[in-house]
Design an enzyme around this catalytic site. Sequence first.
Site, PDB file in Angstrom:
ATOM      1  N   ILE A  12       1.035  -1.201   0.087  1.00  0.00           N
ATOM      2  CA  ILE A  12       0.120  -0.013   0.081  1.00  0.00           C
ATOM      3  C   ILE A  12       0.830   1.230  -0.031  1.00  0.00           C
ATOM      4  O   ILE A  12       0.375   2.265  -0.733  1.00  0.00           O
ATOM      5  CB  ILE A  12      -0.986  -0.024   1.354  1.00  0.00           C
ATOM      6  CG1 ILE A  12      -1.824  -1.409   1.289  1.00  0.00           C
ATOM      7  CG2 ILE A  12      -1.923   1.315   1.222  1.00  0.00           C
ATOM      8  CD1 ILE A  12      -2.679  -1.522   2.549  1.00  0.00           C
ATOM      9  N   PHE A  80       2.916   3.359   7.541  1.00  0.00           N
ATOM     10  CA  PHE A  80       2.370   2.014   7.079  1.00  0.00           C
ATOM     11  C   PHE A  80       3.231   0.767   7.766  1.00  0.00           C
ATOM     12  O   PHE A  80       2.777  -0.263   7.639  1.00  0.00           O
ATOM     13  CB  PHE A  80       2.671   1.885   5.549  1.00  0.00           C
ATOM     14  CG  PHE A  80       1.778   2.491   4.621  1.00  0.00           C
ATOM     15  CD1 PHE A  80       0.438   2.443   4.386  1.00  0.00           C
ATOM     16  CD2 PHE A  80       2.253   4.086   4.045  1.00  0.00           C
ATOM     17  CE1 PHE A  80      -0.211   3.261   3.630  1.00  0.00           C
ATOM     18  CE2 PHE A  80       1.625   4.552   3.455  1.00  0.00           C
ATOM     19  CZ  PHE A  80       0.303   4.390   3.178  1.00  0.00           C
ATOM     20  N   SER A 124      -7.245  -0.728  10.432  1.00  0.00           N
ATOM     21  CA  SER A 124      -7.671  -2.005   9.799  1.00  0.00           C
ATOM     22  C   SER A 124      -9.178  -1.970  10.104  1.00  0.00           C
ATOM     23  O   SER A 124      -9.579  -1.812  11.472  1.00  0.00           O
ATOM     24  CB  SER A 124      -6.831  -3.231   9.876  1.00  0.00           C
ATOM     25  OG  SER A 124      -7.597  -4.336   9.533  1.00  0.00           O
ATOM     26  N   TYR A 148      -2.411  -9.863  15.626  1.00  0.00           N
ATOM     27  CA  TYR A 148      -2.326  -8.641  14.608  1.00  0.00           C
ATOM     28  C   TYR A 148      -3.390  -7.541  14.780  1.00  0.00           C
ATOM     29  O   TYR A 148      -3.080  -6.513  15.033  1.00  0.00           O
ATOM     30  CB  TYR A 148      -2.440  -9.420  13.214  1.00  0.00           C
ATOM     31  CG  TYR A 148      -2.630  -8.102  12.103  1.00  0.00           C
ATOM     32  CD1 TYR A 148      -1.607  -7.353  11.822  1.00  0.00           C
ATOM     33  CD2 TYR A 148      -3.932  -7.745  11.678  1.00  0.00           C
ATOM     34  CE1 TYR A 148      -1.734  -6.323  10.874  1.00  0.00           C
ATOM     35  CE2 TYR A 148      -4.291  -6.992  10.621  1.00  0.00           C
ATOM     36  CZ  TYR A 148      -2.940  -6.206  10.250  1.00  0.00           C
ATOM     37  OH  TYR A 148      -3.123  -5.174   9.596  1.00  0.00           O
ATOM     38  N   LYS A 152      -3.278  -3.277  16.096  1.00  0.00           N
ATOM     39  CA  LYS A 152      -4.026  -2.272  15.493  1.00  0.00           C
ATOM     40  C   LYS A 152      -5.094  -1.475  16.568  1.00  0.00           C
ATOM     41  O   LYS A 152      -5.014  -0.506  16.682  1.00  0.00           O
ATOM     42  CB  LYS A 152      -4.861  -2.465  14.393  1.00  0.00           C
ATOM     43  CG  LYS A 152      -4.040  -3.119  13.152  1.00  0.00           C
ATOM     44  CD  LYS A 152      -2.946  -1.963  12.530  1.00  0.00           C
ATOM     45  CE  LYS A 152      -2.333  -2.484  11.370  1.00  0.00           C
ATOM     46  NZ  LYS A 152      -1.100  -1.682  11.145  1.00  0.00           N
TER      47      LYS A 152
HETATM   48  P1  NAD Z   1       3.429  -4.751   3.540  1.00  0.00           P
HETATM   49  O1  NAD Z   1       3.997  -5.723   4.189  1.00  0.00           O
HETATM   50  O2  NAD Z   1       3.577  -4.850   2.044  1.00  0.00           O
HETATM   51  O3  NAD Z   1       4.041  -3.198   3.735  1.00  0.00           O
HETATM   52  C1  NAD Z   1       4.708  -3.018   4.989  1.00  0.00           C
HETATM   53  C2  NAD Z   1       6.128  -2.742   4.887  1.00  0.00           C
HETATM   54  O4  NAD Z   1       6.408  -2.237   6.208  1.00  0.00           O
HETATM   55  C3  NAD Z   1       6.990  -3.648   4.151  1.00  0.00           C
HETATM   56  O5  NAD Z   1       7.815  -2.940   3.237  1.00  0.00           O
HETATM   57  C4  NAD Z   1       7.968  -3.910   5.332  1.00  0.00           C
HETATM   58  O6  NAD Z   1       9.507  -4.071   4.876  1.00  0.00           O
HETATM   59  C5  NAD Z   1       8.060  -2.590   6.146  1.00  0.00           C
HETATM   60  N1  NAD Z   1       8.306  -2.763   7.588  1.00  0.00           N
HETATM   61  C6  NAD Z   1       7.902  -3.724   8.472  1.00  0.00           C
HETATM   62  N2  NAD Z   1       8.197  -3.384   9.830  1.00  0.00           N
HETATM   63  C7  NAD Z   1       9.020  -2.561   9.600  1.00  0.00           C
HETATM   64  C8  NAD Z   1      10.004  -1.670  10.853  1.00  0.00           C
HETATM   65  N3  NAD Z   1       9.884  -2.232  12.169  1.00  0.00           N
HETATM   66  N4  NAD Z   1      10.686  -0.899  10.152  1.00  0.00           N
HETATM   67  C9  NAD Z   1      10.546  -0.339   9.044  1.00  0.00           C
HETATM   68  N5  NAD Z   1       9.816  -0.978   8.025  1.00  0.00           N
HETATM   69  C10 NAD Z   1       9.158  -2.278   8.473  1.00  0.00           C
HETATM   70  O7  NAD Z   1       2.102  -4.518   3.847  1.00  0.00           O
HETATM   71  P2  NAD Z   1       0.895  -3.260   3.350  1.00  0.00           P
HETATM   72  O8  NAD Z   1      -0.236  -4.407   2.779  1.00  0.00           O
HETATM   73  O9  NAD Z   1       1.265  -2.764   2.513  1.00  0.00           O
HETATM   74  O10 NAD Z   1       0.408  -2.990   4.662  1.00  0.00           O
HETATM   75  C11 NAD Z   1       0.546  -1.460   5.013  1.00  0.00           C
HETATM   76  C12 NAD Z   1      -0.135  -1.281   6.473  1.00  0.00           C
HETATM   77  O11 NAD Z   1      -1.296  -1.513   6.279  1.00  0.00           O
HETATM   78  C13 NAD Z   1       0.411  -2.201   7.430  1.00  0.00           C
HETATM   79  O12 NAD Z   1       0.445  -1.596   8.319  1.00  0.00           O
HETATM   80  C14 NAD Z   1      -0.794  -3.307   7.672  1.00  0.00           C
HETATM   81  O13 NAD Z   1      -1.140  -3.795   8.648  1.00  0.00           O
HETATM   82  C15 NAD Z   1      -2.173  -2.396   7.259  1.00  0.00           C
HETATM   83  N6  NAD Z   1      -3.339  -2.978   6.518  1.00  0.00           N
HETATM   84  C16 NAD Z   1      -2.969  -3.672   5.575  1.00  0.00           C
HETATM   85  C17 NAD Z   1      -4.058  -4.359   4.959  1.00  0.00           C
HETATM   86  C18 NAD Z   1      -4.012  -5.327   3.688  1.00  0.00           C
HETATM   87  O14 NAD Z   1      -4.928  -6.104   3.699  1.00  0.00           O
HETATM   88  N7  NAD Z   1      -2.712  -5.271   3.097  1.00  0.00           N
HETATM   89  C19 NAD Z   1      -5.513  -4.243   5.480  1.00  0.00           C
HETATM   90  C20 NAD Z   1      -5.288  -3.259   6.592  1.00  0.00           C
HETATM   91  C21 NAD Z   1      -4.601  -2.793   7.207  1.00  0.00           C
HETATM   92  C1  WQD Z   2     -11.213 -12.781   2.028  1.00  0.00           C
HETATM   93  C2  WQD Z   2     -11.994 -14.009   1.872  1.00  0.00           C
HETATM   94  C3  WQD Z   2     -11.679 -15.867   3.139  1.00  0.00           C
HETATM   95  C4  WQD Z   2      -8.212 -17.027   0.843  1.00  0.00           C
HETATM   96  C5  WQD Z   2      -7.739 -10.246   5.954  1.00  0.00           C
HETATM   97  C6  WQD Z   2      -7.176  -9.821   7.329  1.00  0.00           C
HETATM   98  C7  WQD Z   2      -7.564  -8.289   7.716  1.00  0.00           C
HETATM   99  C8  WQD Z   2      -7.247  -7.428   6.656  1.00  0.00           C
HETATM  100  C9  WQD Z   2      -7.194  -7.796   5.322  1.00  0.00           C
HETATM  101  C10 WQD Z   2      -5.174  -6.326   7.428  1.00  0.00           C
HETATM  102  C11 WQD Z   2     -12.486 -14.545   3.262  1.00  0.00           C
HETATM  103  C12 WQD Z   2     -11.546 -16.142   1.488  1.00  0.00           C
HETATM  104  C13 WQD Z   2      -9.279 -16.161   1.156  1.00  0.00           C
HETATM  105  C14 WQD Z   2      -8.468 -18.402   0.080  1.00  0.00           C
HETATM  106  C15 WQD Z   2     -10.388 -18.003   0.400  1.00  0.00           C
HETATM  107  N1  WQD Z   2      -5.542  -7.191   6.885  1.00  0.00           N
HETATM  108  N2  WQD Z   2     -10.625 -16.825   1.060  1.00  0.00           N
HETATM  109  N3  WQD Z   2      -9.534 -18.763  -0.104  1.00  0.00           N
HETATM  110  O1  WQD Z   2      -9.745 -12.297   5.837  1.00  0.00           O
HETATM  111  O2  WQD Z   2     -11.169 -10.504   4.811  1.00  0.00           O
HETATM  112  O3  WQD Z   2      -8.905  -9.930   5.812  1.00  0.00           O
HETATM  113  O4  WQD Z   2      -6.587  -9.126   4.985  1.00  0.00           O
HETATM  114  O5  WQD Z   2      -5.486  -5.571   8.391  1.00  0.00           O
HETATM  115  O6  WQD Z   2      -7.083  -7.999   9.153  1.00  0.00           O
HETATM  116  O7  WQD Z   2      -7.819 -10.525   8.243  1.00  0.00           O
HETATM  117  O8  WQD Z   2      -9.129 -11.102   3.638  1.00  0.00           O
HETATM  118  O9  WQD Z   2      -8.245 -11.886   1.485  1.00  0.00           O
HETATM  119  O10 WQD Z   2      -7.675 -13.484   3.745  1.00  0.00           O
HETATM  120  O11 WQD Z   2     -10.115 -13.336   2.640  1.00  0.00           O
HETATM  121  O12 WQD Z   2     -11.691 -18.613   0.243  1.00  0.00           O
HETATM  122  O13 WQD Z   2      -7.348 -19.028  -0.376  1.00  0.00           O
HETATM  123  O14 WQD Z   2     -11.595 -14.869   0.899  1.00  0.00           O
HETATM  124  O15 WQD Z   2     -12.108 -16.975   3.835  1.00  0.00           O
HETATM  125  O16 WQD Z   2     -13.807 -15.108   3.154  1.00  0.00           O
HETATM  126  P1  WQD Z   2      -9.811 -11.136   5.030  1.00  0.00           P
HETATM  127  P2  WQD Z   2      -8.693 -12.505   2.853  1.00  0.00           P
END
Ligand code: NAD
Ligand code: WQD
Length: 339
Positions: A12, A80, A124, A148, A152
């Site tokens: 992201i 992030f 999240s 996790y 948050k």
């Molecule tokens: P990502 O793992 O791709 O990006 C996180 C980055 O932070 C990575 O590049 C990693 O190398 C770096 N990092 C981790 N720990 C570190 C540290 N201690 N010091 C410096 N760098 C560090 O993840 P993302 O999907 O881009 O997510 C970004 C943020 O958004 C995270 O906080 C994640 O929890 C949150 N988030 C993600 C999702 C999702 O589904 N991807 C959903 C909700 C919230």
């Molecule tokens: C989506 C749907 C699965 C994989 C997670 C974290 C959440 C947030 C986003 C960071 C669900 C189904 C998945 C597969 C499947 N991250 N599924 N087969 O669980 O909504 O959210 O990522 O904050 O905290 O929990 O996302 O993409 O894992 O799943 O059927 O191989 O797809 O059961 O219904 P989720 P997901």
Amino acid sequence: MRVLVTGGAGYIGSHTVIQLVAAGHDVLIVDNFSNAKPAVVHRLESITGVKLPVHAFDLRDADRTEHLFAHEQIDAVIHFAGLKAVGESMEQPLAYYENNLGSTFSLVRAMARHDITKLVFSSSATVYGHNAPVPMKEDFPTSATNPYGWTKVMVEQILRDVAVAQPRWRIALLRYFNPVGAHPSGTIGEDPSGIPNNLVPYISQVAVGRREKLRIFGDDYSTPDGTAVRDYIHVEDLAAGHVAALARLASTDRAVSTWNLGTGTGSSVFDVLHAFERAVGHDLPYEVVGRRAGDIAASYADPGRANEQLGWTATRSLDNMCADAWRWQSQNPDGYPDA
Ligand code: NAD
Ligand code: WQD
């Protein structure tokens, strides 16, 4: 503004860096590359046309974090950086608490010392816990079902407490729903290490031939087609939400603002699979298996507050998300190169 993006080499963060530069901001990145490859930086530079200062260190290193703030002019921070895999957090809870809380402590301490008070935090939808009704609203109670998620909930609370003690802070807690998709160039995208946990990266790897078939976790939920429903949001829309939140922090009187970033529309696992099949142009193999522990039936946002207060709305469709995810995956079947 000069914006420090922690985790800016991640999924992201990288998409947000592009939009920050496009909006006229100067960007610098801190990332320890624990879940990112350096190749992303070169691609970001070729898309944005600017040289991006990258500081490769762990934010938990308080001395290096302090040194960065002492030597760089920084107006605001988007945070992030963190670990994000739910399953892994249940196996290694201490690693998650240490990383996600420790990085925030050293960052916020350095910000406070240098009087930098604008902070956007990656929260999240997981903070709505297990039994929240849909659509989910920002004033619902928060809870979590895994380490996790607790990180948050805890960081949100820590930041609210910082703002009570120092009311001049302007903090955005952005609660993302399910970010998917990729930059339309196909050169920047999500590159999970190991077996993907999340739905769209898994389907992408099935489509590109790296996995045999999708396993659908349960078709006996009380949802229209029995599979679980989520609010998938294009990472480009999500990135735009960060640019909007940063702008809003400059004008709001509130010390802490909480905004859902979602579309407000729920899609089932079958909806996503079929949208991806349309992107690829053929059917994809799948089997229905049992429910995944910890999953909820339905999660989608009420994005009304963000729509109104940020002047931001997610506009990209599920077909668009899958088409962009597929462009990224088909152009980069093995993700980013190592070198
Ligand atoms: P990502 O793992 O791709 O990006 C996180 C980055 O932070 C990575 O590049 C990693 O190398 C770096 N990092 C981790 N720990 C570190 C540290 N201690 N010091 C410096 N760098 C560090 O993840 P993302 O999907 O881009 O997510 C970004 C943020 O958004 C995270 O906080 C994640 O929890 C949150 N988030 C993600 C999702 C999702 O589904 N991807 C959903 C909700 C919230
Ligand atoms: C989506 C749907 C699965 C994989 C997670 C974290 C959440 C947030 C986003 C960071 C669900 C189904 C998945 C597969 C499947 N991250 N599924 N087969 O669980 O909504 O959210 O990522 O904050 O905290 O929990 O996302 O993409 O894992 O799943 O059927 O191989 O797809 O059961 O219904 P989720 P997901």
